[in-house]
Design an enzyme around this catalytic site. Structure first.
Site, PDB file in Angstrom:
ATOM      1  N   SER A 149      -2.429   6.601   0.524  1.00 47.50           N
ATOM      2  CA  SER A 149      -2.842   5.059   0.704  1.00 47.50           C
ATOM      3  C   SER A 149      -3.142   4.489  -0.232  1.00 47.50           C
ATOM      4  CB  SER A 149      -3.310   5.015   1.919  1.00 47.50           C
ATOM      5  OG  SER A 149      -4.296   5.271   1.832  1.00 47.50           O
ATOM      6  N   HIS A 151     -10.699   3.730   3.301  1.00 48.74           N
ATOM      7  CA  HIS A 151      -9.350   2.616   2.760  1.00 48.74           C
ATOM      8  C   HIS A 151     -10.330   1.123   2.294  1.00 48.74           C
ATOM      9  CE1 HIS A 151      -5.317   3.125   4.903  1.00 48.74           C
ATOM     10  NE2 HIS A 151      -5.919   3.615   4.089  1.00 48.74           N
ATOM     11  N   ASP A 182      -4.398  -2.627   8.181  1.00 49.57           N
ATOM     12  CA  ASP A 182      -4.753  -1.471   8.489  1.00 49.57           C
ATOM     13  C   ASP A 182      -4.469  -1.359  10.603  1.00 49.57           C
ATOM     14  OD1 ASP A 182      -7.199   0.327   6.747  1.00 49.57           O
ATOM     15  OD2 ASP A 182      -4.825   0.090   6.743  1.00 49.57           O
TER      16      ASP A 182
END
Lengths: 167, 180
Positions: free
Chosen positions: B57, B96, B123
């Site tokens: 990701s 992230h 998210d």
């Protein structure tokens, strides 16, 4: 002393040590780079400015972002992640940073760019404080290396403001 | 294989003292590794100062199998930082980037929204049910450094545990039967 396993052990240990030293030196060489990036962001249009059903203000903008980030690239740079965020304060929050747009630059050739876009991410407040709000636009970059330490910095541009009334 | 038979022959002739010495040396090695690990945890301020990237990701910046070095201090989280966090109820940490920060006056508490560079959405779908924001206490550390490919060893050991048992078994056999 001369068995296969001893020799294999010595070779592998030496190879790993050399590899670690090379990664360390590659990362250190990034510190000698003194970058001089430039950027300019213009708000071309406020497309709409509404209060959502959940009580939060939201605004849609069209931006013109131009920047020259080629001086950030060294031989140890894998990519540069660049994003534009709006920064402002409200009575409830000392600081709000909302990302409006981001992009990934993978080579020095693409580092000098010009883009005309609406905001990629929603510019939403926590509350309804955006009418007449003055805000800064910051262009951040995050240098992701091939190995080693990551560097990040930003340019702050001031003087933007939102309309007094919803539209 | 001749050298395996040779090693097995040496066991009956070991003396008690030699066995004890080996056990103590092993203990010293394990304990020093533990001391170094805990020392690094202390210096970086993060509970797990090294993490392996498990998903795609954050591509193309971080690929599966890369290692990230983390640091954590009391500085407030700001937009653009790459953070590692645990969602309540999930054990796998997620790496992230922070895209939105709302910081309160006075207390300095922050509410954060994150997104993977390679994901289309933010998210919120990954957070716990009803949770809209992350807070400072969810964050385990900020990524400050990076090494490519080295995490594959950990991924292979985790996803194919048979390899882990083989390696530990072989190492154990070598230690027990070595002459030193």
């Amino acid at each position: 002393m001369h068995s296969f396993s001893y020799r294999a052990n010595a070779v592998v240990t030496f190879a790993v040590t050399i590899l670690a030293v090379m990664c360390g030196m590659a990362s250190l060489s990034d510190n000698f780079n003194s970058p001089s990036p430039t950027a300019d962001v213009k708000v071309l249009n406020i497309n709409w400015f509404q209060k959502q059903p959940n009580g939060n203000d939201e605004v849609s903008l069209t931006l013109n972002i131009s920047a020259d980030l080629s001086s950030l690239f060294t031989w140890n740079t894998k990519q540069v992640f660049v994003f534009v965020a709006a920064e402002y304060g409200t009575p409830q929050n000392a600081l709000n940073q909302v990302s409006l747009w981001d992009g990934i630059i993978q080579s020095k050739e693409h580092a000098k760019f010009w883009i005309h876009t609406t905001n990629k991410y929603r510019f939403t407040d926590q509350g309804n404080n955006l009418r007449g709000k003055d805000f800064n636009l910051t262009l951040h970059w995050h240098i992701m290396p091939k190995t080693g330490k990551m560097f990040a910095d930003k340019i702050v541009m001031t003087g933007y403001s939102l309309p007094e009334e919803y539209r | 294989m001749g050298w395996v038979a040779q090693r097995m022959d040496s066991i009956p002739s070991s003396q008690i003292r030699r066995v004890l010495t080996q056990i103590v040396s092993l203990g010293v090695i394990v304990t020093s590794a533990l001391i170094i690990w805990k020392g690094v945890t202390c210096v970086t301020g993060s509970e797990s100062p090294v993490v392996v990237v498990l998903s795609g990701s954050m591509e193309p910046g971080f690929k599966r199998g890369d290692i990230l070095f983390l640091q954590m201090n009391k500085d407030p989280i700001r937009a653009g930082e790459i953070v590692v966090f645990n969602v309540d109820g999930r054990e796998i940490p997620i790496v992230h980037r922070v895209i939105t920060v709302h910081e309160r006056h006075g207390t300095g508490e922050v509410q954060i929204l994150t997104k993977g560079d390679n994901n289309y959405d933010d998210d919120r779908v990954l957070y716990a049910r009803g949770q809209l924001w992350l807070e400072q206490h969810h964050i385990m550390g900020r990524a400050v450094g990076f090494l490519p490919y080295l995490g594959w060893v950990t991924i292979i050991m985790t996803e194919k545990p048979i390899i882990k048992y083989l390696v530990i078994g072989a190492l154990g056999l070598l230690i027990i039967t070595s002459k030193e």
